[in-house]
Every structure is written in C-alpha cells, then in structure tokens.
Motif scaffolding. Sequence first.
Motif, PDB file in Angstrom:
ATOM      1  N   ASP A 186       0.824  -1.215   0.000  1.00 46.48           N
ATOM      2  CA  ASP A 186       0.000   0.000   0.000  1.00 46.48           C
ATOM      3  C   ASP A 186       0.857   1.262   0.000  1.00 46.48           C
ATOM      4  N   ARG A 213       2.600   1.728  -3.378  1.00 48.01           N
ATOM      5  CA  ARG A 213       1.640   2.149  -4.402  1.00 48.01           C
ATOM      6  C   ARG A 213       1.341   3.643  -4.254  1.00 48.01           C
ATOM      7  N   ASN A 250       2.173   6.503  -7.045  1.00 45.78           N
ATOM      8  CA  ASN A 250       1.088   7.357  -7.546  1.00 45.78           C
ATOM      9  C   ASN A 250       1.462   8.832  -7.417  1.00 45.78           C
TER      10      ASN A 250
END
Length: 604
Positions: free
Chosen positions: A20, A23, A27
Amino acid sequence: MSVLKAVQDVTDRIAARSADTRRDYLNRLDAARAKGVYRAALSCGNLAHGFAACSPTDKARLAGTKALNLGIVTSYNDMLSAHQPYETYPAIIKDAVRSIGATAQVAGGVPAMCDGVTQGQPGMDLSLFSRDVIAMATAIALSHNMFDAAVFLGICDKIVPGLLIGALAFGHLPAVFVPAGPMPSGIPNDEKARVRQLYSEGKVGRAELLESEAKSYHAPGTCTFYGTANSNQMLMEIMGLHLPGASFVNPGTPLREALTREAAKRALSLTAEGNDYTPVGHVIDEKAIVNGLVGLHATGGSTNHTLHLIAIAAAAGLQVTWQDMADLSEVVPLLARVYPNGVADVNHFHSAGGMGFLIRELLASGHLHEDVKTVFGSGLSNYAAEARLIDDKLTFEPAPAESGDPKVLTKVATAFSASGGLKLLSGNLGRSVIKVSAVKPEHRVVEAPARVFHSQQGLQAAFKAGELNRDFIAVVRFAGPKAVGMPELHNLTPALGVLQGRGFKVALVTDGRMSGASGKVPAAIHMTPEALDGGPISKLRDGDLLRLDAEAGTLTFLGDERELMSRTPATEDLRGEHFGMGRELFAGFRALVGAADRGASVFA
C-alpha cells in the motif's frame, strides 16, 4: 541470473508488507511527473527570477522549452576533507552539460558535519538529526521546479542518506550521485589504533596522538577506513545511483573528473524528455534496497545503516525491518576485510578489484538482484566493471577475474565468513544491533555484571580512576534519539579495548550509536525501547547479571525478569544536554523522532 531463495524471500516480504505505501508513493511520483518539471510551467516572473544571474547563453536556453536544466545539490565546505573537493565540481558539471546544449545551476547547498570532528563533543548530539535537516534542505533546493534532473554531491555519514531521502521526495526526477573519492592512504590503520590505545593508557601524550591522527587524516578526500562515509559510497554504487567504478577513485585525478563529467551528462540522458526515463523513485525499489543490504553485509559495513537504510526505504514507500537485515546477514558471505574489519583501507580494497569484483561475485552466487534499474541502464551486471581512462576517453571494462589481494577482497568460494557482519540481538531488554565482523570469536559471548552509566563521560571517568579492571558489561543509557539525539559513542572504544586487551571480558550496551568504525569490542547498540521511553535498559542497576551472545543473537537480563519489570525506571535530568552548540534548536526533533528500529527519523 537467479537469486537465492533466502534473498528472494526477504525481497518478497518487503514488497508484500509495503504494497500500500509503495503504491501511494508511485502514484505521487506519477502525479508529479504529469504536472511537469519544465520551465514552461512557471510564470514569466517566476522564470525571470530563476535565470536572472545566468549568462546570456544560458538565459536563452532556459527561456525556451526544449533545453534541459540540471540541478546541483552540493554539500561543499572547505573545512571537511571529504567535501572540500566539491568546490570545483559545479564549474566542471556546467561545462560538461553545455557541451550537449543543456544548462546546470547550483540548486542549493546542504550542511555537512563531520562525526570525526564532533566525537565526544556536544555537537555530536546534532549528528543524526542532520540527516533529516539535509533531506529538508534538499527539498528546498529542488522546490523551485526549474530542473529536469539533479546530481547530488555528498560523501559522508548523514549527508548521503539525507540527500537520498530528499531526492526521493522528488522521485519523478532522475538523480545521479557524484562522489569525490577517498584521500590517499596515510599511516596504517592498525598503527593509528595502537597510538589511540596508548593515549588511553596514558603512555603517550596529546602531541604524539595528534601527530598520529594528522598522518592518518592528511589530505582532501574521504577518510580511508571503512566507516559510514565509505559504506555510503558502496551503497550508492550497488544500488545503481553512481556510475560503475566511481566510488573510490581519488580526488584530483583525471579519472575522477571524467567520471564527474559523465555523471552530469548521464543524469540528463534519463529525463522524461528522452527515451530512457529513469526517475530515482523507480531506481530505489525493494530489489535495490535488498541489494544495498547485501552489500552492507558482504563488506562488513557501518552499523549506522541499520538506521539509514530503513529511513531511505521509507522515503520510497518501502517498509524494511531489522529482521529483514538479520535474515539476509545469515546467508550473505563476508568478502572484504577493510579497517576496522582488517588492516587494509578503501584504497587497498579498490586496488584489489573494488566494487566491480564484489558485485560480479555476488551476482554470480545469486546474492544480488540483477534485474534492477540503474542510472547506467537496466541490469546490475553493468556494474561488474571498473572505470578507466584510455587515451583520455572514459571506458568501463570488466572487473578483474582475480582479486589483486585475497587478504582484502576475496571470492564467495573463499569467503572470510559464511555470514555477514551485522546481527540483530533480541531478548528481555529489547532489541539492538551488533557488528561482529571485527569482533574475534572468543569475544562474541560475554556474561558479566552490569556497570551502569548515564553518559560516556561517566564511563571514561571510571576507567581513568581504575574502577573497571574486571569483567563487566557497560550500560550507557539516556543516549537515545529522544534523549539527546543518539550521538555516536566511538570515544569509548579505546578504553574498552584496553580492558579487553588486559584479559577482561567486556561489552557495551547502549541506546546510543557507535561509529561506522565499530571495532573489536562487542557493542549492542541502538537499543530500543530507549531509556527515556522507559525501556528495560532504564531499569538496570549496577551488578545485574547480563549475557550478550552475538552468536545466538541474544541480549538477556539473567535475573528475575518480573522483579526487573517491577522496578521504577531511572530518570535523568537532561536539560543541560539540550542547550549549547545549537542543541536548543532541535527540541522539536527530539520530540518527533521515531525509534531506532524505525530509522530514528522525524518523518516516520
């Protein structure tokens, strides 16, 4: 090239744990790239401010939308030998990129303090925090949004980790790290250590000690022992952020300048404007971090990186633990013997085959991930090479097949040890780390009564008073990050070394740090929870029986554990340690800093 299962298991564990957070980081990187890093994104007033001091030619290039602009973040100062060579680098870099139609600007400077100067002094309390200050200063330097890529000029202890943490905050930009190299070899390291020990025993005076030290630290360049500074350079190369073979080329040489020029051009070849976009946030992934940890173990590197690599990884959205480090240590062979893990220095290591030889060996044995991105192309096998100047042209040739000195650098088949030099210690006192590569096997297990001190000065006073001529485990507490900024306690090494040399079983347990030059005395450092947080170390008393077992990976209080836990934690009035030498300005850092096993960072 396939990687060993044990190495892959740790890598997969980091990736899964970090799914998580990684990611989210990627992003943010993509969003920053989409917004653009071009001067065209700035208003005319913004841009005019940004190039007001430039030459007419550079102004014309910066006013357009196609020419690339390279940011230079530098740690130059002329007090510290490692950073003094950087004085001329901006001019070299600007000249190099102008030859390809680009521009370069010094985006900003970052502070660079030397632990060697501040050892045992109040300024040392700022050392660890300087890493996070440098990260923030790097962010300020790059915040003008004028740059397509950046080069980072830094060498020593907290400077490189701070620069990299700052660079990762701008993970959409390519980043190349540019070293300055080690000074030429001075007096042998074992001779330097011998004089230090004689001084501790009162057998030589300050004049003799200073003469010895000045012959060791004698010229521009990094100190030549394998402490944190040179561990930094190893890491930048094995993680793909240097050019191949760049780490240990001496300052002021034609090869050093050629590598600097090529690094500048290489950074601009990796921008989003070209066909080989390689931002630093893509270079530093879980495989690169594991490669760095493998290199640290294989070379017996600095204990400080048990903090720094966790903080660096966190800046890239990756969650790394001491257990990851310990598991890798069990399967990574020790291939280098460089002081304090031997008598050679980094110049000898480099001459024996250096990083190219090391990387080739570790790749062939499956200890490193080959399939990584680097600033020199895809694949770490590009780094199984050495840099050379042939007819004034920079070339990269395969690393030598054989070590130039097998006593300094060896093959996996003839490793000095089957496991790495760093270990995790666990037990009823908490968790800590220990560097065992320089500790002889007969000194790796110590069972003895505790002698508790609230400062390194207290231990030194007891030594000078003749109170420590016996078996004991020194507990130096209230030296953690929240207490006083987690200073290095390297000044304790000579005294403890003298006592060990007299035949006593001695060890150190502390919530502070030791230098990257942690040596022959077993030292359980970075103890967490620290004393100020009420950790078990705060409840120890003189005479408590402790057992440090570096072979088994344990540190244990051997008395009634329930009675220990029922004790009231010791307290210490630290107000006097929070003022002077600028320490009053860091109250916010002491309040925010995380635990050692989380990188001792104010960001996580």
